[in-house]
Design a protein around this motif. Structure first.
Motif, mmCIF file in Angstrom:
data_model
loop_
_atom_site.group_PDB
_atom_site.id
_atom_site.type_symbol
_atom_site.label_atom_id
_atom_site.label_comp_id
_atom_site.label_asym_id
_atom_site.label_seq_id
_atom_site.Cartn_x
_atom_site.Cartn_y
_atom_site.Cartn_z
ATOM 1 N N GLU A 67 23.777 -2.729 49.420
ATOM 2 C CA GLU A 67 23.750 -4.096 48.907
ATOM 3 C C GLU A 67 25.167 -4.613 48.646
ATOM 4 O O GLU A 67 25.464 -5.769 48.873
ATOM 5 C CB GLU A 67 22.930 -4.151 47.616
ATOM 6 N N GLN A 68 26.041 -3.735 48.196
ATOM 7 C CA GLN A 68 27.426 -4.121 47.931
ATOM 8 C C GLN A 68 28.090 -4.608 49.216
ATOM 9 O O GLN A 68 28.783 -5.603 49.221
ATOM 10 C CB GLN A 68 28.208 -2.926 47.348
ATOM 11 N N GLY A 69 27.843 -3.918 50.316
ATOM 12 C CA GLY A 69 28.403 -4.322 51.598
ATOM 13 C C GLY A 69 27.912 -5.693 52.007
ATOM 14 O O GLY A 69 28.663 -6.495 52.561
ATOM 15 N N GLN A 70 26.654 -5.969 51.738
ATOM 16 C CA GLN A 70 26.076 -7.277 52.064
ATOM 17 C C GLN A 70 26.791 -8.370 51.287
ATOM 18 O O GLN A 70 27.141 -9.411 51.838
ATOM 19 C CB GLN A 70 24.582 -7.272 51.732
ATOM 20 N N LYS A 71 27.022 -8.143 50.017
ATOM 21 C CA LYS A 71 27.718 -9.130 49.186
ATOM 22 C C LYS A 71 29.135 -9.350 49.706
ATOM 23 O O LYS A 71 29.624 -10.470 49.740
ATOM 24 C CB LYS A 71 27.771 -8.659 47.736
ATOM 25 N N ASN A 72 29.808 -8.283 50.107
ATOM 26 C CA ASN A 72 31.170 -8.409 50.626
ATOM 27 C C ASN A 72 31.183 -9.236 51.898
ATOM 28 O O ASN A 72 32.079 -10.044 52.099
ATOM 29 C CB ASN A 72 31.772 -7.028 50.886
ATOM 30 N N ASN A 73 30.193 -9.024 52.762
ATOM 31 C CA ASN A 73 30.121 -9.799 54.001
ATOM 32 C C ASN A 73 29.920 -11.273 53.697
ATOM 33 O O ASN A 73 30.535 -12.129 54.316
ATOM 34 C CB ASN A 73 28.989 -9.289 54.895
ATOM 35 N N GLU A 74 29.047 -11.573 52.748
ATOM 36 C CA GLU A 74 28.816 -12.968 52.364
ATOM 37 C C GLU A 74 30.090 -13.576 51.792
ATOM 38 O O GLU A 74 30.449 -14.703 52.109
ATOM 39 C CB GLU A 74 27.691 -13.060 51.329
ATOM 40 N N THR A 102 42.762 -9.076 47.308
ATOM 41 C CA THR A 102 41.458 -8.484 47.026
ATOM 42 C C THR A 102 40.805 -7.849 48.251
ATOM 43 O O THR A 102 40.175 -6.809 48.142
ATOM 44 C CB THR A 102 40.494 -9.564 46.466
ATOM 45 N N ILE A 132 38.324 -4.397 48.752
ATOM 46 C CA ILE A 132 36.907 -4.508 49.099
ATOM 47 C C ILE A 132 36.610 -3.724 50.379
ATOM 48 O O ILE A 132 35.637 -3.009 50.475
ATOM 49 C CB ILE A 132 36.502 -5.987 49.287
ATOM 50 N N SER A 133 37.493 -3.838 51.357
ATOM 51 C CA SER A 133 37.263 -3.244 52.673
ATOM 52 C C SER A 133 37.267 -1.720 52.640
ATOM 53 O O SER A 133 36.644 -1.078 53.471
ATOM 54 C CB SER A 133 38.331 -3.708 53.661
ATOM 55 N N HIS A 190 35.945 0.316 50.571
ATOM 56 C CA HIS A 190 34.765 0.989 50.006
ATOM 57 C C HIS A 190 33.658 1.168 50.992
ATOM 58 O O HIS A 190 33.383 0.448 51.826
ATOM 59 C CB HIS A 190 34.264 0.221 48.776
#
Length: 45
Positions: A2-9, A38, A42-43, A45
């Protein structure tokens, strides 16, 4: 996952924002500094 999804958004939103600024012919240096500071964190993780 889910964290990856948020980062993509987040990344997509930022890309749209940069496009919007380019079309207006403006620059948001504070946001750019924050963004480029930032993104590597983010990238990794």
């Amino acid at each position: 996952m889910e964290q990856g999804q948020k980062n993509n958004e987040f990344y997509e939103d930022c890309t749209k924002y940069f496009e919007f600024l380019r079309k207006k012919g403006t620059v948001d240096y504070e946001f750019e500094d924050e963004y480029y500071f930032t993104m590597p964190a983010i990238s990794n993780h």
